[in-house]
Enzyme design. Structure first.
Site, PDB file in Angstrom:
ATOM      1  N   LYS A   1       4.155  -2.842  -6.838  1.00 50.43           N
ATOM      2  CA  LYS A   1       5.568  -2.652  -7.156  1.00 50.43           C
ATOM      3  C   LYS A   1       6.480  -3.228  -6.086  1.00 50.43           C
ATOM      4  CE  LYS A   1       9.003  -0.956  -9.525  1.00 50.43           C
ATOM      5  NZ  LYS A   1       9.374  -1.804 -10.673  1.00 50.43           N
TER       6      LYS A   1
ATOM      7  N   CYS B   1       0.843  -1.207   0.000  1.00 52.62           N
ATOM      8  CA  CYS B   1       0.000   0.000   0.000  1.00 52.62           C
ATOM      9  C   CYS B   1       0.873   1.249   0.000  1.00 52.62           C
ATOM     10  CB  CYS B   1      -0.866   0.010   1.238  1.00 52.62           C
ATOM     11  SG  CYS B   1      -1.819  -1.494   1.421  1.00 52.62           S
TER      12      CYS B   1
ATOM     13  N   GLU C   1       3.245 -10.990 -16.539  1.00 54.22           N
ATOM     14  CA  GLU C   1       2.741 -10.047 -15.537  1.00 54.22           C
ATOM     15  C   GLU C   1       1.981  -8.874 -16.132  1.00 54.22           C
ATOM     16  OE1 GLU C   1       5.663  -8.242 -12.946  1.00 54.22           O
ATOM     17  OE2 GLU C   1       7.108  -8.096 -14.558  1.00 54.22           O
TER      18      GLU C   1
ATOM     19  N   ASN D   1       0.163   0.356   5.966  1.00 56.46           N
ATOM     20  CA  ASN D   1       0.807  -0.476   4.953  1.00 56.46           C
ATOM     21  C   ASN D   1       1.507  -1.603   5.701  1.00 56.46           C
ATOM     22  OD1 ASN D   1       2.392  -1.517   2.848  1.00 56.46           O
ATOM     23  ND2 ASN D   1       3.978   0.027   3.144  1.00 56.46           N
ATOM     24  N   GLY D   2       1.158  -2.841   5.387  1.00 56.69           N
ATOM     25  CA  GLY D   2       1.794  -3.969   6.080  1.00 56.69           C
ATOM     26  C   GLY D   2       0.749  -4.963   6.537  1.00 56.69           C
TER      27      GLY D   2
ATOM     28  N   HIS E   1      12.498 -32.320 -22.325  1.00 51.85           N
ATOM     29  CA  HIS E   1      12.139 -33.139 -21.153  1.00 51.85           C
ATOM     30  C   HIS E   1      10.716 -32.830 -20.682  1.00 51.85           C
ATOM     31  CE1 HIS E   1      16.213 -34.649 -20.867  1.00 51.85           C
ATOM     32  NE2 HIS E   1      16.621 -33.407 -21.113  1.00 51.85           N
TER      33      HIS E   1
ATOM     34  N   TRP F   1      -3.194  -2.195  -1.659  1.00 50.86           N
ATOM     35  CA  TRP F   1      -3.013  -3.499  -2.280  1.00 50.86           C
ATOM     36  C   TRP F   1      -3.533  -4.488  -1.242  1.00 50.86           C
ATOM     37  CZ3 TRP F   1      -0.225  -8.049  -1.280  1.00 50.86           C
ATOM     38  CH2 TRP F   1      -0.133  -8.946  -2.357  1.00 50.86           C
TER      39      TRP F   1
ATOM     40  N   LYS G   1       8.035 -10.944 -17.818  1.00 45.57           N
ATOM     41  CA  LYS G   1       7.504  -9.656 -18.297  1.00 45.57           C
ATOM     42  C   LYS G   1       6.188  -9.867 -19.019  1.00 45.57           C
ATOM     43  CE  LYS G   1       9.263  -7.563 -16.398  1.00 45.57           C
ATOM     44  NZ  LYS G   1      10.340  -7.768 -15.520  1.00 45.57           N
TER      45      LYS G   1
ATOM     46  N   ARG H   1       2.215   1.289  -5.857  1.00 41.49           N
ATOM     47  CA  ARG H   1       2.329   0.385  -4.714  1.00 41.49           C
ATOM     48  C   ARG H   1       1.059  -0.428  -4.466  1.00 41.49           C
ATOM     49  NH1 ARG H   1       6.618   1.761  -1.402  1.00 41.49           N
ATOM     50  NH2 ARG H   1       5.624   0.636   0.289  1.00 41.49           N
TER      51      ARG H   1
ATOM     52  N   GLU I   1      13.286 -13.970 -17.680  1.00 40.30           N
ATOM     53  CA  GLU I   1      12.859 -12.585 -17.494  1.00 40.30           C
ATOM     54  C   GLU I   1      11.849 -12.180 -18.576  1.00 40.30           C
ATOM     55  OE1 GLU I   1      12.873 -10.591 -15.194  1.00 40.30           O
ATOM     56  OE2 GLU I   1      12.681  -8.596 -16.059  1.00 40.30           O
TER      57      GLU I   1
END
Ligand code: M6R
Length: 612
Positions: free
Chosen positions: A607, A2, A492, A99-100, A508, A73, A489, A27, A485
């Site tokens: 983020k 948040c 997400e 936040n937390g 495999h 969030w 990208k 955030r 990576e």
């Protein structure tokens, strides 16, 4: 997670809060809210984005010199109006933003319910403000003291701001495990925020609260105390960030701006760290820990997400160049799996934000076991650099797009420097070899600039492939972390399922997925594994997969096999991730645009992940 922002002073609080929330929206963007003190405590909050909050407050009485805002969030309780912050105490006198996570909220909630409290939301945050009210009531304590006592009772992570209807000149902020910065403005005005972005245009003077510290702002005066009531002298720092760096500068999205900033951000991460005349790497971490580096037996790299991918590149670099054994670990696994760590180990913790909860916990565990910690972070003054023994900043500038781009290439750049420095200290590299790699490294910003010209090609490819349901990304050697990576990208920001694989592992299992519907992005540059990767491309083609290959300029062999090629300038294997990642960032960006996705604020993500 948040984002929080608060203001007390002579200006109008509301515009400061709204502008601040927009900057903090990276955030979290599940809901937004503000509390303003103007006679009473006025709260406006809604599910959705800051723009929805603005719509809600249109035409309302918003005049106030004291207020706080939150962008959420969701952790406890789904994103809806009721669970949005701020939350109020039962008597309606106190309001909190948070936040937390308060881990023991359920136990506290039960006790409070037994004492007659009623809760409106499902959040842990509401429990905390009720607890503070209860302490005030039960022991007749002042608000400052009640907050302090309550914080002793909670387990978990928090950055909180509290305001009270009865204290119109008071703002209280506290933190543990979640970041909080206090800005000191003019004539007794103060700002509190999760990061400096909401503060930057009003003041450059800030102090970062440390864990378990409380900032009491009362009648224009700031006092910082620990939760054990010990008064601290706040360390005032000058912000170096400028406003331009946190604005879009004409780009449609922060992500695109940040992709295009890479020639500069890579250059910034290298600047001043190598002297071509003496051939010396000028990094404090190398100088101060020379003895340790000479004798260390092993490096453990910890990180999450993209930072973990950079760590994987680091593994290849340290083993290849400095011949030191390396293990790369997801911080979230490392912290809970009772790893064997000892005093000869160096742990490198990589994090853009410097606040990732799992990475911080991994550091604490490694420190307890006697390891030396190097932090590699982007956000100056964040928690990880402060918890580390030494380290380096990436100097990539603020990264606001949720999908990490320039932070990755900056992390890899610094890892190259460290690998060279470690090799130098351990006598594994001659000065001439070192200078040769450094010269190549210094040419990377120009090569990245050149690579960015593939933008129009990635746009065309996006139009062709945006409806694909799955993607495979393949690479070998230094191309493997790049494949991981690239896949991250894509998934997400476009919500297309994508897997990154070592190219040879494909047979495999994943090869079963390949048919004419499957786009396969292959890192097929002229590296040590060039011929091997070509065989893997043949295997894909034999099953009618559609190959998009990242190739070295002028390549003809792969071009003859692949359906599409994106050329990148030639560089050494060590530095390939710095260049080969660029087209993959652009491809995912344009695919997400074609699919109408919100590139800078992908669903369910935030983020910085300050909860485990
Ligand atoms: O701030 P950090 O580098 O510690 O963050 C780690 C991950 O959360 C982050 O890299 C995440 O995976 C990004 N969304 C990737 O683009």
């Amino acid at each position: 997670m948040c984002g929080i922002v608060a203001y007390i002073g002579k200006r109008e609080a509301y515009p400061i809060l709204i502008k601040g929330l927009k900057r903090l929206e990276y955030r979290g963007y599940d809901s937004a809210g503000v509390a303003l003190l103007n006679g009473g405590l006025n709260i406006f909050k809604t599910k959705g984005k800051v723009s929805d909050l603005e719509a809600l407050t249109e035409g309302k009485h918003l005049t106030s010199n004291l207020g706080m805002g939150h962008t959420r969030w969701a952790t406890h309780g789904e994103p809806n109006n009721v669970n949005s912050h701020p939350h109020v105490s039962q008597n309606g006198n106190l309001a909190i933003i948070h936040n937390g996570i308060i881990e023991n909220y359920a136990t506290i909630k039960e006790e409070l319910i037994n004492r007659g409290h009623h809760f409106e939301s499902e959040t842990d945050t509401e429990v905390l403000i009720h607890l503070i009210e209860e302490i005030q009531k039960a022991s007749n304590k002042e608000l400052d003291e009640a907050v302090r006592i309550a914080l002793h009772e909670v387990v978990g992570a928090y950055a909180i701001v509290i305001i009270s209807k009865n204290d119109p000149e008071k703002l209280i902020g506290a933190r543990k495990g979640s970041p909080m910065v206090v800005g000191i403005g003019e004539e007794g005005e103060y700002f509190i925020a999760s990061d400096a972005s909401p503060i930057i245009e009003y003041t450059k003077d800030v102090t970062y609260l440390k864990d378990s510290e409380i900032a009491y702002i009362n009648k224009g005066k700031l006092t910082v105390k620990t939760i054990d009531n010990i008064e601290m002298t706040p360390e005032i720092q000058k912000l170096e960030m400028n406003l331009e760096a946190i604005e879009k500068g004409g780009y449609e999205h922060f992500m695109l701006k940040e992709i295009f900033e890479q020639p500069k951000s890579i250059g910034d991460s290298l600047r001043g760290r190598f002297d071509p005349v003496t051939g010396i790497l000028a990094m404090r971490s190398l100088k101060e820990y020379e003895h340790k580096i000479k004798n260390l037996k092993r490096i453990i790299i910890v990180g999450c997400g993209t930072s973990w991918h950079a760590g994987l590149v680091g593994e290849y670099l340290f083993e290849d160049i400095a011949r030191i054994p390396v293990e790369v670990e997801y911080a979230s696994e490392f912290r809970y799996r009772n790893p064997i760590i000892n005093e000869d180990d160096l742990v490198i913790a990589i994090s853009q934000s410097g606040e990732t909860a799992d990475t911080l916990a991994a550091i604490e565990l490694a420190k307890e076991k006697g390891a030396t910690i190097f932090g590699l972070c982007n956000v100056v003054g964040s928690s990880i650099p402060r918890s580390s023994h030494a380290g380096a900043y990436t100097h990539a500038g603020p990264e606001i797009g949720v999908a990490s781009t320039k932070a990755f290439t900056a992390q890899v750049s610094v890892l190259v420097l460290w690998a060279l420095g470690f090799a130098d200290i351990r006598g594994r590299l001659s000065k001439s070899e070192l200078s040769k790699i450094m010269a190549e490294l210094e040419s990377i910003p120009a090569k990245v600039e050149k690579t960015l010209a593939c933008e129009s090609l990635t746009k065309e490819l996006a139009k062709q492939f945006y409806q694909s349901r799955n993607f495979l990304y393949l690479g070998r050697g230094y191309g493997f972390p790049v494949a991981l990576e690239g896949a991250l990208k894509l998934k997400e920001i476009s919500y297309i399922h994508a897997e990154g694989y070592p190219a040879a592992e494909m047979k495999h299992g994943p090869i079963a997925l390949i048919d004419e519907e499957m786009p396969v992005v292959v890192i097929a540059t002229k590296s040590a594994n060039y011929e091997k990767v070509m065989s893997n491309i043949q295997e894909v083609k034999a099953r009618k997969g559609k190959v998009i290959a990242i190739v070295t300029e002028g390549d003809t062999k792969v071009s003859a096999m692949a359906d599409h090629v994106i050329e990148i300038p030639e560089t050494s294997d060590y530095l390939e991730p710095l260049v080969a990642t660029i087209p993959l960032q652009l491809l995912s960006y344009y695919i997400a645009l074609e699919r109408g996705c919100n590139v800078d604020q992908p669903r369910n993500l935030a983020k910085s992940v300050t909860v485990e």
